[in-house]
Design a protein around this motif. Structure first.
Motif, PDB file in Angstrom:
ATOM      1  N   VAL A   1       0.561  -1.253  -0.058  1.00  0.00           N
ATOM      2  CA  VAL A   1      -0.424   0.235  -0.384  1.00  0.00           C
ATOM      3  C   VAL A   1       0.875   1.596  -0.020  1.00  0.00           C
ATOM      4  O   VAL A   1       1.946   1.454   0.657  1.00  0.00           O
ATOM      5  CB  VAL A   1      -0.769   0.104   1.524  1.00  0.00           C
ATOM      6  CG1 VAL A   1      -1.738   1.095   1.111  1.00  0.00           C
ATOM      7  CG2 VAL A   1      -2.059  -1.140   1.306  1.00  0.00           C
ATOM      8  N   GLY A   2       0.635   2.059  -1.278  1.00  0.00           N
ATOM      9  CA  GLY A   2       1.197   3.308  -0.505  1.00  0.00           C
ATOM     10  C   GLY A   2       3.133   3.307  -0.815  1.00  0.00           C
ATOM     11  O   GLY A   2       3.522   3.718  -0.268  1.00  0.00           O
TER      12      GLY A   2
ATOM     13  N   GLY B   1      -5.834   4.918   5.859  1.00  0.00           N
ATOM     14  CA  GLY B   1      -6.157   4.327   4.989  1.00  0.00           C
ATOM     15  C   GLY B   1      -7.249   5.140   3.906  1.00  0.00           C
ATOM     16  O   GLY B   1      -8.228   5.843   4.879  1.00  0.00           O
TER      17      GLY B   1
ATOM     18  N   ASP C   1      -9.618   2.108  -0.702  1.00  0.00           N
ATOM     19  CA  ASP C   1      -8.867   0.664  -1.298  1.00  0.00           C
ATOM     20  C   ASP C   1      -7.404   0.585  -0.608  1.00  0.00           C
ATOM     21  O   ASP C   1      -7.006  -0.138  -1.058  1.00  0.00           O
ATOM     22  CB  ASP C   1      -8.414   1.468  -2.425  1.00  0.00           C
ATOM     23  CG  ASP C   1      -9.868   1.759  -3.442  1.00  0.00           C
ATOM     24  OD1 ASP C   1     -11.057   1.148  -3.375  1.00  0.00           O
ATOM     25  OD2 ASP C   1      -9.712   2.470  -4.315  1.00  0.00           O
TER      26      ASP C   1
ATOM     27  N   GLU D   1      -5.076   2.867   0.005  1.00  0.00           N
ATOM     28  CA  GLU D   1      -3.862   3.402  -0.287  1.00  0.00           C
ATOM     29  C   GLU D   1      -3.990   4.207   1.426  1.00  0.00           C
ATOM     30  O   GLU D   1      -4.943   4.756   1.087  1.00  0.00           O
ATOM     31  CB  GLU D   1      -4.557   4.261  -1.736  1.00  0.00           C
ATOM     32  CG  GLU D   1      -4.342   3.622  -2.689  1.00  0.00           C
ATOM     33  CD  GLU D   1      -3.037   2.370  -3.302  1.00  0.00           C
ATOM     34  OE1 GLU D   1      -2.110   3.215  -2.771  1.00  0.00           O
ATOM     35  OE2 GLU D   1      -3.098   2.100  -3.922  1.00  0.00           O
TER      36      GLU D   1
END
Length: 238
Positions: free
Chosen positions: A9-10, A183, A186, A188
């Motif tokens: 994530v990210g 986050g 989703d 992110e």
């Protein structure tokens, strides 16, 4: 940091806590307190005693600010609402450390954590700016860890990498401390959320989290404060 099925994530491998996810970022080696009716301490600005909240309170408000009692800032009520929505069996311990300007000196924040541990809280939610390297706060977190009280810390909303701040290392290493990033829906990582592959334990929803306003009406909360409260609620719910 815990990895969830190799998800990135990210740019970070993280655990993601949210609807349908069992992952709360807690280190399995944490020998945590448990209770059929867990107590979640909300270390914040105070909780408005709404009719839906009062039956959930474990004790009268503990106010460490020294200010005259007044209507609390909405922040604490919003965090309590997020916790309560996710842990219907939990009781809430209202520990006010933020003053009317929304600030808490590090010593007062440490005292709030210590008081929550004294009162038997199983989960301690800290949705506030955390001066991680402050010795009294580190001592309070270490004591909570020894006694099995899980402390959930909001990572902060400055968009910085906490791995670059050595003061976070001893805090993040404690098994019963969970450092939470925010986050979107989703998974992110939000741009404003602080990050850190070694420091963050979990990323939880923080884009628009439903909760209760100080007038009892529905509202939403954002950022790592909201994300930390999501994780605290999940931990209390078991």
């Amino acid at each position: 940091m815990v990895a969830l099925g190799g998800l990135v994530v990210g740019g970070l491998a993280v655990a993601v806590a949210g609807a349908g996810s069992p992952d709360d970022g807690l280190d399995p080696s944490c020998d945590r307190r448990t209770s059929p009716e867990p107590v979640v301490a909300v270390i914040d600005s105070g909780v408005v005693p709404l009719p839906v909240v009062v039956p959930r309170l474990a004790a009268p408000r503990i106010d460490l600010t020294g200010e005259e009692a007044g209507r609390p800032d909405p922040h604490g009520t919003a965090m309590a609402g997020i916790v309560a929505d996710r842990a219907p069996e939990a009781r809430l311990l209202d520990v006010r450390v933020l003053d009317e300007d929304g600030r808490a000196p590090a010593d007062r924040l440490a005292a709030g954590v210590a008081r929550a541990v004294d009162e038997g809280a199983e989960v301690v939610n800290v949705s506030a700016e955390v001066p991680a390297g402050h010795p009294p706060l580190v001592a309070a977190l270490r004591r909570a860890d020894r006694e099995g009280a899980v402390v959930v810390l909001a990572a902060g909303n400055e968009g910085r990498d906490l791995d670059d701040d050595p003061s976070w290392a001893p805090v993040a290493a404690l098994p019963c401390v969970v450092v939470v990033g925010a986050g979107d829906g989703d998974g992110e990582l939000l741009g404003a959320s602080n990050r850190g592959e070694r420091t963050l334990d979990v990323v939880a929803p923080g884009a628009s989290v439903a909760t209760t306003g100080p007038d009892g009406a529905p509202t939403t909360a954002v950022g790592t404060s909201a994300a930390a409260a999501v994780v605290s609620g999940r931990l209390a719910a078991g």
